[in-house]
Scaffold this motif. Structure first.
Motif, PDB file in Angstrom:
ATOM      1  N   PHE A 232       0.853  -1.068   0.100  1.00  0.00           N
ATOM      2  CA  PHE A 232      -0.092  -0.202  -0.076  1.00  0.00           C
ATOM      3  C   PHE A 232       0.920   1.214  -0.112  1.00  0.00           C
ATOM      4  CE2 PHE A 232      -1.898   3.486   2.310  1.00  0.00           C
ATOM      5  CZ  PHE A 232      -3.208   3.823   1.604  1.00  0.00           C
ATOM      6  N   MET A 233       1.761   1.284   0.921  1.00  0.00           N
ATOM      7  CA  MET A 233       2.842   2.473   0.851  1.00  0.00           C
ATOM      8  C   MET A 233       3.428   2.760  -0.401  1.00  0.00           C
ATOM      9  SD  MET A 233       1.907   3.712   3.793  1.00  0.00           S
ATOM     10  CE  MET A 233       3.208   5.009   3.720  1.00  0.00           C
ATOM     11  N   ALA A 234       3.920   1.749  -0.979  1.00  0.00           N
ATOM     12  CA  ALA A 234       4.434   1.871  -2.250  1.00  0.00           C
ATOM     13  C   ALA A 234       3.751   2.149  -3.660  1.00  0.00           C
ATOM     14  CB  ALA A 234       5.240   0.323  -2.694  1.00  0.00           C
ATOM     15  N   GLU A 235       2.569   1.498  -3.502  1.00  0.00           N
ATOM     16  CA  GLU A 235       1.538   1.407  -4.902  1.00  0.00           C
ATOM     17  C   GLU A 235       0.471   2.363  -4.582  1.00  0.00           C
ATOM     18  OE1 GLU A 235       0.797  -2.461  -6.278  1.00  0.00           O
ATOM     19  OE2 GLU A 235       3.032  -2.901  -6.309  1.00  0.00           O
ATOM     20  N   MET A 240      -2.034  10.244  -0.695  1.00  0.00           N
ATOM     21  CA  MET A 240      -1.736  10.891   0.497  1.00  0.00           C
ATOM     22  C   MET A 240      -0.447  11.740   0.151  1.00  0.00           C
ATOM     23  SD  MET A 240      -0.408   8.841   3.792  1.00  0.00           S
ATOM     24  CE  MET A 240      -1.653   7.583   3.803  1.00  0.00           C
ATOM     25  N   GLN A 241       0.440  11.493  -0.351  1.00  0.00           N
ATOM     26  CA  GLN A 241       1.722  12.172  -0.733  1.00  0.00           C
ATOM     27  C   GLN A 241       0.975  13.630  -1.360  1.00  0.00           C
ATOM     28  OE1 GLN A 241       4.395  11.797   0.690  1.00  0.00           O
ATOM     29  NE2 GLN A 241       3.320   9.914   1.494  1.00  0.00           N
ATOM     30  N   TYR A 309      -2.538  17.663   4.808  1.00  0.00           N
ATOM     31  CA  TYR A 309      -1.703  18.943   4.783  1.00  0.00           C
ATOM     32  C   TYR A 309      -1.127  19.384   6.046  1.00  0.00           C
ATOM     33  CZ  TYR A 309       0.516  23.206   3.191  1.00  0.00           C
ATOM     34  OH  TYR A 309       1.340  24.252   2.942  1.00  0.00           O
ATOM     35  N   GLU A 310      -1.994  19.267   7.105  1.00  0.00           N
ATOM     36  CA  GLU A 310      -1.760  20.145   8.416  1.00  0.00           C
ATOM     37  C   GLU A 310      -1.116  19.024   9.165  1.00  0.00           C
ATOM     38  OE1 GLU A 310      -2.172  23.057   8.618  1.00  0.00           O
ATOM     39  OE2 GLU A 310      -3.895  23.782   7.839  1.00  0.00           O
ATOM     40  N   THR A 311      -0.630  17.924   8.829  1.00  0.00           N
ATOM     41  CA  THR A 311      -0.307  16.654   9.891  1.00  0.00           C
ATOM     42  C   THR A 311       1.477  17.131   9.929  1.00  0.00           C
ATOM     43  OG1 THR A 311      -0.065  15.177   8.121  1.00  0.00           O
ATOM     44  CG2 THR A 311      -1.844  15.177   9.580  1.00  0.00           C
TER      45      THR A 311
END
Length: 386
Positions: A232-235, A240-241, A309-311
């Motif tokens: 999930f983090m790779a693809e 999120m980014q 964005y605010e995190t």
């Protein structure tokens, strides 16, 4: 201080609906990248054409609006932040106040299948002793909790707002539940305000402060969970980014094209739910369009993305260094079809874990996908804390 709470009804101007229909008719369709039948490059063009045809010729916003208005809704302002919420009184001998928290790309309406059974168990074959007084807010900057004009609002400050909201409703202590961003709100409540929390029930685990999961935390039967999270983090975390770094850039497109907004939101419904690749196995066309409408008609894509964005900065810091970080009694129900699952060994360090379950079916949108399973787990956990 103005702490007034006002009744609220959704009443979208007809001119806004006319403008939407005009934009849908004038959609400028993109070229599709190769064979995208499995949505491997993103939202499928044929499906979106079919959905827009339904949107224009069959979808009835006024009927959906009436269904939403069947729930008692209210608005108030807390620290200059507008807050919209559903508030249903419990029917039982001693209803427990419970704030239920949605996520992104959700809205308050994703909670509607669980609100009735939680508030009035007897009407759904349950025990009135399990009744809750249900408060279901729209996160700041989502739908009718808008416009959001303050900087720095994400899940941590939202927890502060919810403590004030519950106090305004007469509750010094209360219970919390959530998934996605809502799970971070609920966990923050159980971390910073453990003395005010009866308990915390989550259907997504996420570490936003130490300790973080390690490879050694995954038991043999949980090893594929770690691989799923890595995939999930790779693809799967491009959204999120973008939303953590440049939400304003993509916001122009989201606020100008209803089909563009629908593509962005609905792809997540398909990818994150336990639908086997068929999004309508879980969500009807009306369900999908309702979500898009609640973002479109309230102009809240950008303000919802601000929760990503605010995190950053000092607001992300833990409120204390006691162990476990989430001190309130906690239940975790994970669904195997979700985008990630965290290991039990880590959960026992991170939460004051009192209940642990893993459901074989269901995904990220549990209140819509598996409402009966979720309600059952919430009832059984809080039964031990009454």
């Amino acid at each position: 201080m103005n702490d007034a709470v006002h009744s609220f009804r959704i009443d979208i101007p007809e001119a806004d609906l006319d403008d939407l229909r005009d934009r849908l008719r004038r959609t400028r369709w993109p070229q599709e990248i190769g064979d995208n039948s499995q949505w491997q490059a993103g939202t499928n063009l044929t499906y979106m054409r079919e959905l827009v045809n339904y949107w224009l010729n069959h979808y009835d916003w006024r009927a959906q609006e009436a269904a939403m208005n069947a729930l008692p809704q209210f608005r108030t302002v807390i620290d200059e932040v507008p807050v919209h919420f559903v508030h249903v009184q419990g029917k039982g001998p001693n209803p427990m106040p419970l704030v239920i928290n949605h996520g992104w790309p959700w809205t308050f309406w994703d909670m509607h299948k669980i609100i009735g059974p939680l508030a009035d168990p007897a009407a759904y074959g349950g025990d009135p002793a399990d009744a809750f007084e249900v408060i279901a807010p729209s996160l700041p900057g989502f739908a009718f909790s808008s416009p959001l004009t303050h900087d720095g609002i994400f899940f941590n400050p939202t927890a502060d707002l919810w403590v004030k909201l519950m106090s305004r409703l007469g509750h010094a202590r209360f219970a919390a539940q959530g998934g996605d961003i809502g799970s971070f709100v609920a966990a923050r409540l159980g971390h910073k305000y453990a003395h005010k929390l009866i308990g915390v029930h989550l259907h997504l685990a996420g570490a936003v402060m130490p300790p973080y999961p390690t490879a050694e935390d995954y038991a043999p039967e949980e090893r594929d969970w770690g691989a799923k999270f890595a995939t999930f983090m790779a693809e799967g975390n491009g959204y999120m980014q973008i939303q953590r770094t440049r939400p304003q850039t993509i916001g122009f497109a989201m606020h100008d094209s209803p089909v563009g907004l629908a593509s962005w939101l609905i792809e997540k419904r398909r990818a994150w739910s336990d639908c086997g690749g068929d999004v309508e196995a879980v969500f009807s066309k009306d369900d999908l369009i309702n979500t898009v409408m609640l973002y479109w008609l309230t102009d809240t894509y950008v303000s919802s993305a601000r929760h990503y964005y605010e995190t950053k900065g000092p607001a992300m810091a833990p409120a204390h260094d006691r162990q476990p970080p989430v001190e309130a009694p906690t239940a975790l129900l994970q669904f195997k079809g979700d985008v990630w699952l965290y290991p039990r060994k880590w959960a026992e360090r991170y939460y004051n874990l009192k209940r642990w379950n893993v459901a074989e079916t269901g995904g990220h949108f549990a209140p819509m996908e598996q409402p009966e399973r979720l309600v059952k787990d919430i009832r059984e956990f809080y039964r031990t804390l009454r």
